[in-house]
Design a protein around this motif. Structure first.
Motif, PDB file in Angstrom:
ATOM      1  N   ILE A 278       0.865  -1.194   0.000  1.00 16.72           N
ATOM      2  CA  ILE A 278       0.000   0.000   0.000  1.00 16.72           C
ATOM      3  C   ILE A 278       0.894   1.234   0.000  1.00 16.72           C
ATOM      4  N   SER A 279       0.971   1.851  -1.169  1.00 21.11           N
ATOM      5  CA  SER A 279       1.708   3.101  -1.314  1.00 21.11           C
ATOM      6  C   SER A 279       0.682   4.108  -1.816  1.00 21.11           C
ATOM      7  N   THR A 280       0.946   4.835  -2.854  1.00 21.85           N
ATOM      8  CA  THR A 280      -0.114   5.711  -3.378  1.00 21.85           C
ATOM      9  C   THR A 280      -1.254   4.839  -3.883  1.00 21.85           C
ATOM     10  N   LEU A 327      -6.559   8.006   1.254  1.00 23.77           N
ATOM     11  CA  LEU A 327      -6.327   8.645   2.569  1.00 23.77           C
ATOM     12  C   LEU A 327      -5.781  10.055   2.367  1.00 23.77           C
ATOM     13  N   ALA A 328      -4.883  10.197   1.382  1.00 27.28           N
ATOM     14  CA  ALA A 328      -4.306  11.521   1.113  1.00 27.28           C
ATOM     15  C   ALA A 328      -5.389  12.494   0.665  1.00 27.28           C
ATOM     16  N   THR A 329      -6.346  12.001  -0.119  1.00 29.55           N
ATOM     17  CA  THR A 329      -7.457  12.856  -0.575  1.00 29.55           C
ATOM     18  C   THR A 329      -8.319  13.292   0.603  1.00 29.55           C
ATOM     19  N   MET A 354      -5.930  11.302  12.991  1.00 29.72           N
ATOM     20  CA  MET A 354      -7.016  10.464  12.458  1.00 29.72           C
ATOM     21  C   MET A 354      -6.704   8.978  12.653  1.00 29.72           C
ATOM     22  N   ILE A 355      -5.407   8.622  12.528  1.00 33.28           N
ATOM     23  CA  ILE A 355      -5.030   7.214  12.734  1.00 33.28           C
ATOM     24  C   ILE A 355      -5.179   6.864  14.210  1.00 33.28           C
ATOM     25  N   GLN A 356      -4.810   7.805  15.067  1.00 33.71           N
ATOM     26  CA  GLN A 356      -4.955   7.604  16.532  1.00 33.71           C
ATOM     27  C   GLN A 356      -6.434   7.423  16.880  1.00 33.71           C
ATOM     28  N   GLY A 431       5.152  -0.986   1.565  1.00 31.80           N
ATOM     29  CA  GLY A 431       4.648   0.342   1.196  1.00 31.80           C
ATOM     30  C   GLY A 431       4.481   1.223   2.420  1.00 31.80           C
ATOM     31  N   SER A 432       4.840   2.481   2.288  1.00 28.27           N
ATOM     32  CA  SER A 432       4.868   3.303   3.507  1.00 28.27           C
ATOM     33  C   SER A 432       3.479   3.729   3.946  1.00 28.27           C
ATOM     34  N   ALA A 433       2.481   3.692   3.079  1.00 27.65           N
ATOM     35  CA  ALA A 433       1.126   4.010   3.567  1.00 27.65           C
ATOM     36  C   ALA A 433       0.687   2.939   4.558  1.00 27.65           C
ATOM     37  N   LEU A 434       1.152   1.719   4.364  1.00 26.46           N
ATOM     38  CA  LEU A 434       0.796   0.617   5.286  1.00 26.46           C
ATOM     39  C   LEU A 434       1.679   0.648   6.521  1.00 26.46           C
TER      40      LEU A 434
END
Ligand SMILES: Nc1ncnc2c1ncn2[C@@H]1O[C@H](COP(=O)(O)OP(=O)(O)O)[C@@H](O)[C@H]1O
Ligand SMILES: O=C(CO)[C@@H](O)[C@H](O)[C@H](O)[C@H](O)COP(=O)(O)O
Length: 478
Positions: A278-280, A327-329, A354-356, A431-434
């Motif tokens: 999971i990246s972009t 998520l970026a959107t 938001m992740i917290q 992937g850094s989003a993950l």
């Protein structure tokens, strides 16, 4: 792999550029160690050069991508860079950029070491570009390939430019992905080389014959002179034409790889591993047995496609267009709303809060289908939210539902039962989003009842470096 060999890996991603210095370590279980790595957001999004592309046009400024690459290299330890004996380059597939032979860059003695700066280049039209409507795609000739042609694929974009902005093509005489461009500039190649990994991601490429559909393309008036020559992934494209950030002149540079294949190469320790990146974007990948050949007629409604890997093998890929970018959107939307309300908040603050909040909200009835970009197999299925109740509107509920929606959407494309049938026993996350999002990790575990472990950070860059380490090793053995 000979102890002490050091290679540099580069990943020119859609959101960020990642680099990694990798050293062969025969004594380590993995056989290598990551000496250093660096990531820099490219922030390269720019308005499409052709107004006719409309709001669906998605283009990036090549200068900003190279600027992020230079910042990454400058952050790596110089004494390690001096030891580099190979450079592997990977990047966001499907996209296309153009440049003029011999004028694609200028080497300048900027700072302590020479760097190359883009010159006569176009913008990069990326894989997220939506300018090619279903109607336009239907007007194109049928490819002789196992992969359908979708919007954002290099050949589709070139067909679109030919019809809607032919002048823009006349200024250039070569084309490639952003990572083909970087390899060509580092080696001073007059014509770029392209691996089948990237050629297949453009469309109109036959992976069996390893050739472009030249007759079909010529008959449709396609400028076939723009198409790069094809070379094996993992083979050498050339050698650096001058010293680059202390990396010695004459260092071998590999033919550019797809970011997906480079990520898998760094994560997939055995054939029974599946890789969830999971990246972009987001991809769920399983390896196909050697000798597997995909059906020759493309099925645009199939959610799983088969991408070339190494040594004529294939990966089964559920490639969703909707991953970290969703998520970026959402984050960008919140920042914009708060600005409209007179409040200024950093994006990084929104991500962490938001992740917290979602981590505290273990479940929700809110249901989000996150496909703001549609999917290649369902282009008209845009995003939707259902089961909205007044009690489920907290930031935690919405973020949990968003993360769950991304993973459920991927699962609907490639269910865990199919993975089990293929013999998958473990999922490796990348992937850094993950890696930066505990809630996504929880939703992965919820949807895929397999042991889940996590690969390297900057995984595609590590994978690109490992391919060059392996090449050096094979050379020493032969
Ligand atoms: N501060 C952050 N915390 C958590 N996730 C983030 C943060 N910043 C960006 N992201 C996520 O990371 C994604 C980009 O991941 P990255 O690996 O850089 O993409 P690519 O490899 O496609 O360039 C973004 O789409 C976003 O969802
Ligand atoms: O879309 C597919 C395959 O069709 C993906 O595997 C493809 O590699 C990626 O979308 C692009 O390469 C972009 O990757 P990333 O920037 O999201 O890491």
């Amino acid at each position: 792999m000979a102890a002490g060999s050091v290679t540099l890996g580069i990943d020119l991603g859609t959101t960020s550029v990642k680099v990694a210095l990798v050293e062969a370590a025969p004594g380590d279980p993995s056989g290598f160690v990551v000496l250093a790595s660096c990531a820099r957001a490219a922030r390269a999004e720019v308005a499409a050069q052709s107004a006719a592309a409309g709001p669906q046009g998605q283009e990036q400024d090549v200068r900003r991508i190279i600027q992020a690459l230079n910042e990454c290299l400058a952050a790596l330890p110089r004494q390690q860079l001096r030891k580099v004996c190979g450079i592997g380059v990977s990047g966001q597939m499907h996209g296309v950029m153009f440049w003029k032979t011999g004028q694609g860059c200028e080497w300048t003695e900027g700072g302590a070491a020479p760097v190359f700066e883009p010159r006569a280049v176009s913008q990069l039209v990326t894989w997220q570009d939506g300018r090619c409507s279903s109607k336009f795609l239907a007007s194109l000739p049928q490819p002789e390939s196992h992969l359908s042609v979708a919007t954002g694929f290099g050949c589709a974009t070139i067909f679109w430019l030919l019809k809607n902005s032919p002048e823009s093509l006349k200024s250039y005489d070569v084309a490639g992905t952003i990572h083909d461009y970087v390899v060509a500039m580092l080696c001073g190649l007059t014509r770029p080389l392209m691996s089948d990994q990237n050629a297949a991601s453009w469309g109109y490429f036959n992976t069996r014959s390893q050739s472009w559909n030249l007759e079909i393309l010529r008959a449709a008036g396609f400028p076939v002179h723009l198409l790069p020559d094809i070379a094996e992934p993992g083979s050498m494209a050339g050698r650096t034409s001058c010293a680059w950030f202390e990396i010695p002149k004459g260092t071998p540079v590999g033919v550019a790889l797809g970011d997906l294949q480079a990520s898998v190469y760094s994560c997939m320790a055995q054939r029974t591993d599946a890789v969830l990146n999971i990246s972009t974007s987001v991809q769920l990948v399983a390896s196909m047995p050697s000798g597997f050949q995909p059906a020759q007629t493309p099925d645009p409604t199939a959610p799983v496609a088969y991408f070339p890997y190494f040594h004529r093998t294939y990966l089964a890929v559920a490639a969703s267009l909707n991953g970290g970018n969703v998520l970026a959107t959402f984050v960008h939307m919140l920042v914009q709303w708060m600005a409209d309300l007179g409040l200024e908040v950093e994006e990084s603050t929104v991500y962490s809060r938001m992740i917290q909040a979602a981590a505290q909200q273990r479940d929700t009835c809110l249901t989000i289908t996150p496909t703001v970009l549609g999917e290649r197999h369902l282009p008209d299925q845009l995003a939707s939210v259902t089961r909205i109740s007044s009690s489920d509107l907290s930031l935690g509920h919405v973020t949990r539902a968003l993360c769950r929606g991304i993973i459920q959407n991927l699962h609907s494309m490639l269910p865990f039962q199919q993975l089990r049938e293929w013999g998958v026993e473990r999922v490796i996350g990348s992937g850094s989003a993950l890696s930066r999002n505990e809630v996504l990790k929880q939703e992965v575990q919820r949807a895929f009842p397999f042991p889940v472990s996590y690969g390297q950070d900057v995984d595609a860059a590590v994978g690109a470096a490992l391919v060059m380490l392996q090449r050096n090793f094979n050379q020493q053995e032969s």
